[in-house]
Scaffold this active site. Structure first.
Site, short mmCIF file in Angstrom:
data_model
loop_
_atom_site.label_atom_id
_atom_site.label_comp_id
_atom_site.label_asym_id
_atom_site.label_seq_id
_atom_site.Cartn_x
_atom_site.Cartn_y
_atom_site.Cartn_z
CG ASP A 89 16.64 -39.38 -14.90
OD1 ASP A 89 17.61 -38.72 -15.32
OD2 ASP A 89 16.75 -40.32 -14.09
NE ARG A 145 21.16 -38.38 -18.74
CZ ARG A 145 20.53 -38.59 -17.58
NH1 ARG A 145 19.34 -39.14 -17.56
NH2 ARG A 145 21.10 -38.23 -16.46
C1 LIG Z 1 23.49 -41.94 -18.55
C2 LIG Z 1 22.20 -42.53 -19.01
C3 LIG Z 1 21.00 -41.96 -18.59
C4 LIG Z 1 19.79 -42.47 -19.05
N1 LIG Z 1 18.62 -41.83 -18.71
C5 LIG Z 1 17.46 -42.25 -19.25
C6 LIG Z 1 16.26 -41.53 -19.07
O1 LIG Z 1 16.20 -40.49 -18.41
N2 LIG Z 1 15.10 -42.03 -19.63
C7 LIG Z 1 15.11 -43.17 -20.40
O2 LIG Z 1 14.06 -43.56 -20.92
N3 LIG Z 1 16.25 -43.88 -20.57
C8 LIG Z 1 17.42 -43.45 -20.03
N4 LIG Z 1 18.56 -44.16 -20.27
C9 LIG Z 1 18.48 -45.53 -20.87
C10 LIG Z 1 18.52 -45.48 -22.38
O3 LIG Z 1 17.32 -44.90 -22.86
C11 LIG Z 1 18.69 -46.88 -22.97
O4 LIG Z 1 17.65 -47.71 -22.55
C12 LIG Z 1 19.99 -47.55 -22.62
O5 LIG Z 1 21.04 -46.64 -22.54
C13 LIG Z 1 20.36 -48.60 -23.68
O6 LIG Z 1 20.54 -47.98 -24.92
P1 LIG Z 1 21.98 -47.80 -25.63
O7 LIG Z 1 22.03 -46.41 -26.17
O8 LIG Z 1 23.05 -48.14 -24.70
O9 LIG Z 1 21.93 -48.72 -26.91
P2 LIG Z 1 21.44 -50.22 -27.19
O10 LIG Z 1 21.13 -50.25 -28.65
O11 LIG Z 1 20.42 -50.68 -26.23
O12 LIG Z 1 22.74 -51.04 -26.91
C14 LIG Z 1 23.93 -50.89 -27.69
C15 LIG Z 1 25.04 -51.74 -27.09
O13 LIG Z 1 25.35 -51.24 -25.79
C16 LIG Z 1 25.64 -52.31 -24.89
N5 LIG Z 1 24.60 -52.36 -23.83
C17 LIG Z 1 23.44 -51.67 -23.81
N6 LIG Z 1 22.74 -51.94 -22.70
C18 LIG Z 1 23.46 -52.82 -22.00
C19 LIG Z 1 23.27 -53.51 -20.77
N7 LIG Z 1 22.18 -53.34 -20.03
N8 LIG Z 1 24.24 -54.37 -20.36
C20 LIG Z 1 25.36 -54.53 -21.09
N9 LIG Z 1 25.59 -53.93 -22.27
C21 LIG Z 1 24.66 -53.10 -22.72
C22 LIG Z 1 25.63 -53.56 -25.73
O14 LIG Z 1 26.93 -53.74 -26.24
C23 LIG Z 1 24.69 -53.20 -26.86
O15 LIG Z 1 24.89 -53.95 -28.01
C24 LIG Z 1 19.78 -43.63 -19.88
C25 LIG Z 1 20.98 -44.19 -20.31
C26 LIG Z 1 22.18 -43.65 -19.91
C27 LIG Z 1 23.44 -44.25 -20.44
#
Ligand SMILES: Cc1cc2nc3c(=O)[nH]c(=O)nc-3n(C[C@H](O)[C@H](O)[C@H](O)COP(=O)(O)OP(=O)(O)OC[C@H]3O[C@@H](n4cnc5c(N)ncnc54)[C@H](O)[C@@H]3O)c2cc1C
Length: 305
Positions: free
Chosen positions: A131, A183
């Site tokens: 990560d 990722r």
């Molecule tokens: C499999 C996976 C691994 C990850 N690993 C890392 C990592 O190693 N390091 C790191 O910094 N980050 C990591 N993340 C977190 C990532 O960086 C984001 O903070 C997180 O995924 C929210 O961004 P988004 O792309 O979903 O878009 P956003 O623009 O945040 O959200 C888009 C839409 O997704 C939905 N959504 C998003 N979050 C939520 C929530 N909490 N509850 C409900 N609905 C929601 C909503 O509909 C929102 O409008 C990971 C995420 C995933 C999915």
């Protein structure tokens, strides 16, 4: 109104966990995002995820490891997880954080600990995702990953890149040349404007640029997002470029957009669910709240009802 940065600040106050956990309802709400406190509970959650056509990745939550002895316990936990995956036949790999393995104590310790997990995963034909954490450790995380990648295969170990960082496009272009499995996510930490795009529109535009670099590389990558706009852009690009459905996978977090997870799997896209579990769930839980105000209101309403 609690802002995103206030919640990220609160996520670092571990003492609040004890307070929060006293509300049994608060505890219950965490089960939406956390699979449980033990490996057994995570295995049960993953069986169900597999039954819906999705694969998984174990994530043992523990971001506040303060001594070399504690990092040893983390290594043992992950070795147990890899053994349990083999014993149970569930479809899952593992995700690790280098701070959990001692990055803040000594980068060499983190490297040695991570190496033990990658070596065991290699022996079992499994895969370890490193990560990405805050920007203060981006470079050292990439450096350790590159050492591991030089010693092991493409399908043994991979890394994460975050589209909110200015440096990420260049990092991704260099990492695909190794080649390395990545990722792509937007990034979850509170970063200053010196290193990260402050505007969401720029983070999204960069996400699409990096996604195209990854998909065009011919290496198997993970496109991690719940954002329908990012998912549509990925599907459009794959279809336009004739990239096969099984040439990459989408990834989402446990408990978030389960409907979309299952829909994508039904449509034949690879879908992996990241499954956090463990006793130290508090900072992870607070970051998920910080991402979406609607989740905060959901918690508040239920707490004070
Ligand atoms: C499999 C996976 C691994 C990850 N690993 C890392 C990592 O190693 N390091 C790191 O910094 N980050 C990591 N993340 C977190 C990532 O960086 C984001 O903070 C997180 O995924 C929210 O961004 P988004 O792309 O979903 O878009 P956003 O623009 O945040 O959200 C888009 C839409 O997704 C939905 N959504 C998003 N979050 C939520 C929530 N909490 N509850 C409900 N609905 C929601 C909503 O509909 C929102 O409008 C990971 C995420 C995933 C999915």
């Amino acid at each position: 109104m609690l802002t995103r940065s206030a919640l990220i600040y609160l996520s670092r106050q571990e003492g609040l966990k004890e307070f929060a956990a006293r509300f049994s309802l608060f505890r219950k709400l965490t089960t939406r995002f956390i699979a449980g406190e033990s490996i057994d509970e995570a295995v049960a959650a993953i069986r169900e995820i597999n039954a819906h056509g999705c694969t998984a990745s174990f994530d043992h939550l523990n971001e506040s490891v303060g001594s070399a002895a504690e990092t040893e316990a983390e290594v043992v936990e992950y070795l147990n997880v890899l053994a349990r995956i083999d014993e149970t036949g569930i479809k899952s790999n593992v995700s690790i954080k280098l701070t959990q393995f001692g990055l803040d104590i000594d980068p060499e310790l983190a490297y040695r600990n991570a190496r033990r997990i990658v070596e065991d995963a290699h022996r079992r034909s499994n895969f370890v995702r490193v990560d990405m954490e805050g920007s203060n450790v981006t470079q050292v995380t990439i450096d350790i990953f590159k050492r591991l990648r030089a010693e092991f295969g493409l399908n043994d170990v991979g890394i994460v890149v975050q589209s909110y960082l200015y440096r990420t496009l260049k990092d991704a272009q260099q990492l695909v040349k190794i080649p390395a499995r990545m990722r792509l996510c937007k990034g979850a930490y509170n970063e200053p404007a010196e290193v990260a795009y402050p505007e969401k529109a720029d983070v999204d535009a960069n996400y699409i640029r990096v996604m195209q670099v990854l998909l065009a590389s011919g290496v198997y990558h993970g496109i991690a997002t719940h954002d329908p706009k990012m998912i549509d852009a990925t599907i459009d690009f794959a279809q336009r470029e004739g990239i096969a459905k099984d040439a990459f996978e989408f990834q989402m977090l446990y408990g978030i957009r389960r409907d979309l997870q299952e829909q994508l799997a039904r449509d034949g896209w690879g879908m992996r669910v990241y499954v956090p579990y463990g006793k130290h769930w508090y900072p992870y839980f607070m970051r998920r709240l910080a991402e979406r105000p609607a989740n905060i209101w959901f918690v508040m309403k239920n707490l004070f009802k």
